[in-house]
Design an enzyme around this catalytic site. Structure first.
Site, PDB file in Angstrom:
ATOM      1  N   TYR A 165     -16.484  17.475 -14.871  1.00 52.59           N
ATOM      2  CA  TYR A 165     -17.004  16.192 -14.704  1.00 52.59           C
ATOM      3  C   TYR A 165     -18.054  16.042 -13.760  1.00 52.59           C
ATOM      4  CZ  TYR A 165     -16.350  11.164 -14.174  1.00 52.59           C
ATOM      5  OH  TYR A 165     -16.617   9.865 -13.985  1.00 52.59           O
ATOM      6  N   ASP A 190      -7.389  19.817 -13.519  1.00 57.08           N
ATOM      7  CA  ASP A 190      -7.666  18.621 -13.962  1.00 57.08           C
ATOM      8  C   ASP A 190      -7.543  18.335 -15.492  1.00 57.08           C
ATOM      9  OD1 ASP A 190      -8.964  16.416 -15.158  1.00 57.08           O
ATOM     10  OD2 ASP A 190     -10.679  16.578 -13.907  1.00 57.08           O
ATOM     11  N   ARG A 244       0.771  -1.346  -0.043  1.00 55.74           N
ATOM     12  CA  ARG A 244       0.085   0.038  -0.104  1.00 55.74           C
ATOM     13  C   ARG A 244       0.980   1.228   0.099  1.00 55.74           C
ATOM     14  NH1 ARG A 244      -1.846   1.474   4.506  1.00 55.74           N
ATOM     15  NH2 ARG A 244      -2.535  -0.381   5.296  1.00 55.74           N
ATOM     16  N   LYS A 253      -8.526   7.607 -19.044  1.00 49.38           N
ATOM     17  CA  LYS A 253      -8.628   8.282 -20.218  1.00 49.38           C
ATOM     18  C   LYS A 253      -7.509   8.354 -21.211  1.00 49.38           C
ATOM     19  CE  LYS A 253     -12.638   8.824 -17.865  1.00 49.38           C
ATOM     20  NZ  LYS A 253     -12.663  10.080 -17.061  1.00 49.38           N
TER      21      LYS A 253
HETATM   22  C1  LIG Z   1     -13.211  10.551 -15.820  1.00 48.49           C
HETATM   23  C2  LIG Z   1     -12.813  11.771 -15.370  1.00 48.49           C
HETATM   24  C3  LIG Z   1     -12.741  11.986 -14.097  1.00 48.49           C
HETATM   25  C4  LIG Z   1     -12.586  10.931 -12.934  1.00 48.49           C
HETATM   26  O1  LIG Z   1     -11.846   9.752 -13.184  1.00 48.49           O
HETATM   27  P1  LIG Z   1     -12.171   8.316 -13.038  1.00 48.49           P
HETATM   28  O2  LIG Z   1     -10.828   7.644 -13.232  1.00 48.49           O
HETATM   29  O3  LIG Z   1     -13.379   7.860 -13.444  1.00 48.49           O
HETATM   30  O4  LIG Z   1     -12.286   8.030 -11.438  1.00 48.49           O
HETATM   31  C5  LIG Z   1     -12.212  13.254 -13.448  1.00 48.49           C
HETATM   32  N1  LIG Z   1     -12.249  14.256 -14.426  1.00 48.49           N
HETATM   33  C6  LIG Z   1     -12.435  14.001 -15.555  1.00 48.49           C
HETATM   34  C7  LIG Z   1     -12.318  15.248 -16.586  1.00 48.49           C
HETATM   35  C8  LIG Z   1     -12.685  12.901 -16.184  1.00 48.49           C
HETATM   36  O5  LIG Z   1     -13.361  12.849 -17.602  1.00 48.49           O
END
Ligand SMILES: *Cc1c(COP(=O)(O)O)cnc(C)c1O
Length: 386
Positions: A105, A177, A53, A202
């Site tokens: 998001y 982000d 961890r 992504k």
């Molecule tokens: C998908 C996404 C998230 C969240 O990420 P996960 O891997 O699904 O937890 C946060 N910000 C954006 C812009 C996203 O597209």
């Protein structure tokens, strides 16, 4: 430690960042260290790894790669994008205020309002595309500004440098982000951000086969605090997932190039389609954020949203059910094209009146343009829109 990487172009960094031949075998690829613990020579005498961890060599390699490709000093990997976001907000205390984008998001919105508000953290959504709105919302309790650019799903662009000038003046933590742009197109730390957040699920992973999150920063103090949260709260990714993201990063350069090329072709095609009312894509010169996007991004990406002239939800559903290459699914950033209905899918966790207030209509369709042949993709959309 990372100096040799500074002189490399992104495409080279993506392939070489964090890649060291395995010292015991010479394996060129980082092994998947599928272990929970490490044998110690004597109590507290070990090779830097005690319990998985806290540390895992596959994760260490990935975290090094993340830092390099986002032009930061430290990377931390999490079990999902929202786990990375969760760790950032845990830097705060009850009563602290966060200024965040009013278009972001849906899962970030849900985490902020449905989980952290219960712990006394206050979130103030504003239109961050105008940095003055951010400045005007700052109070003595403001601690952090959360940006997303381009935003999901309306492709709004915030000038990161303009907001960073404000957060520096007020000693606030600026988080970006960077999921939509990926480090191939944008490096927020270079523009004054303190922390870059990714849903590695992504574009970093790139193949729709893993859930993962990442944070990158320059401050050793922030790294210490976030590492403490990472190991204390335990939202760590497994070694197999770290391996998959490490592998995904290697092709990020070529993939993003193809996403951007296809994105531009499809955005222009949609804009000229007689049944399409509006296309949201920052590459258009008349997009309100085009100048900022041009300044801070290397290209405009493969994410596009659009509205039909016939904006009845039935018509939208008809189009969504007719595509073959564009699969109807949440998520984005994989090599295959996806089509999504934000109001009922990715952004359903945002109350309808809140969505409408921010310009997210029930009829909006979002595309994650993949790297298939653009002609085939256009053919698919053409027969679906009809
Ligand atoms: C998908 C996404 C998230 C969240 O990420 P996960 O891997 O699904 O937890 C946060 N910000 C954006 C812009 C996203 O597209």
């Amino acid at each position: 430690m990372f100096t040799q990487y500074n002189s490399m172009k992104p495409a080279t960094q993506f392939i070489h960042a964090g890649a060291h031949p395995d010292p015991t075998t010479g394996a060129i690829m980082t092994p998947i260290f599928q272990t929970s613990t490490y044998v110690q020579e004597a109590p507290a005498t070990h090779k830097g790894y005690e319990y998985a961890r806290s540390q895992n060599p596959t994760r260490t390699a990935l975290e090094e790669a993340l830092a390099i490709i986002e032009h930061g000093k430290f990377g931390l990997a999490f079990s999902s994008g929202v786990a990375a976001t969760d760790a950032v907000i845990k830097l705060l205390n009850p009563g602290d205020e966060v200024i965040c984008a009013n278009d972001m998001y849906g899962g970030t919105y849900r985490l902020f309002t449905k989980v952290f508000e219960r712990f006394g953290i206050v979130f103030k959504p504003v239109d961050t595309t105008n940095a003055e709105h951010v400045a005007a919302t700052i109070t003595a309790n403001t601690k952090l500004v959360w940006l997303e650019t381009p935003t999901n799903p309306l492709m709004n662009i915030t000038d990161i440098q303009a907001v960073a000038a404000i957060t520096k003046k007020h000693n606030l933590i600026l988080v970006v982000d960077n999921t939509f742009a990926s480090p191939a197109l944008q490096n927020p730390l270079d523009l004054g951000a303190d922390i870059v957040m990714h849903s590695a699920t992504k574009y970093l992973g790139g193949h729709s086969d893993v859930i993962q999150g990442a944070l990158v920063m320059n401050s050793a103090e922030l790294r210490e605090k976030l590492y403490f949260i990472q190991k204390s709260c335990g939202a760590v990714p497994g070694p197999m997932d770290c391996f998959l993201v490490l592998r995904g990063i290697k092709t990020l350069g070529v993939r993003m190039k193809a996403h951007c090329e296809n994105g531009a072709i499809i955005a222009h095609w949609l804009r000229n389609h007689p049944k399409v009312a509006k296309v949201y894509w920052p590459g258009f010169e008349d997009h309100p954020g085009h100048a900022a996007a041009k300044k801070q991004m290397r290209d405009f990406g493969g994410m596009i949203s659009f509205e039909l002239k016939n904006d009845s939800v039935d018509e939208v559903k008809r189009v969504l059910s007719k595509t073959h290459l564009f699969s109807l699914a949440e998520s984005l950033g994989g090599v295959e094209s996806l089509i999504n209905h934000p109001a009922s899918m990715t952004h359903a966790s945002i109350p309808r009146e809140e969505r409408l207030k921010n310009g997210l209509r029930d009829s909006l369709i979002r595309l994650s343009v993949g790297i298939e042949d653009a002609e085939d993709l256009i053919h698919d959309l053409d027969q679906a829109i009809g």
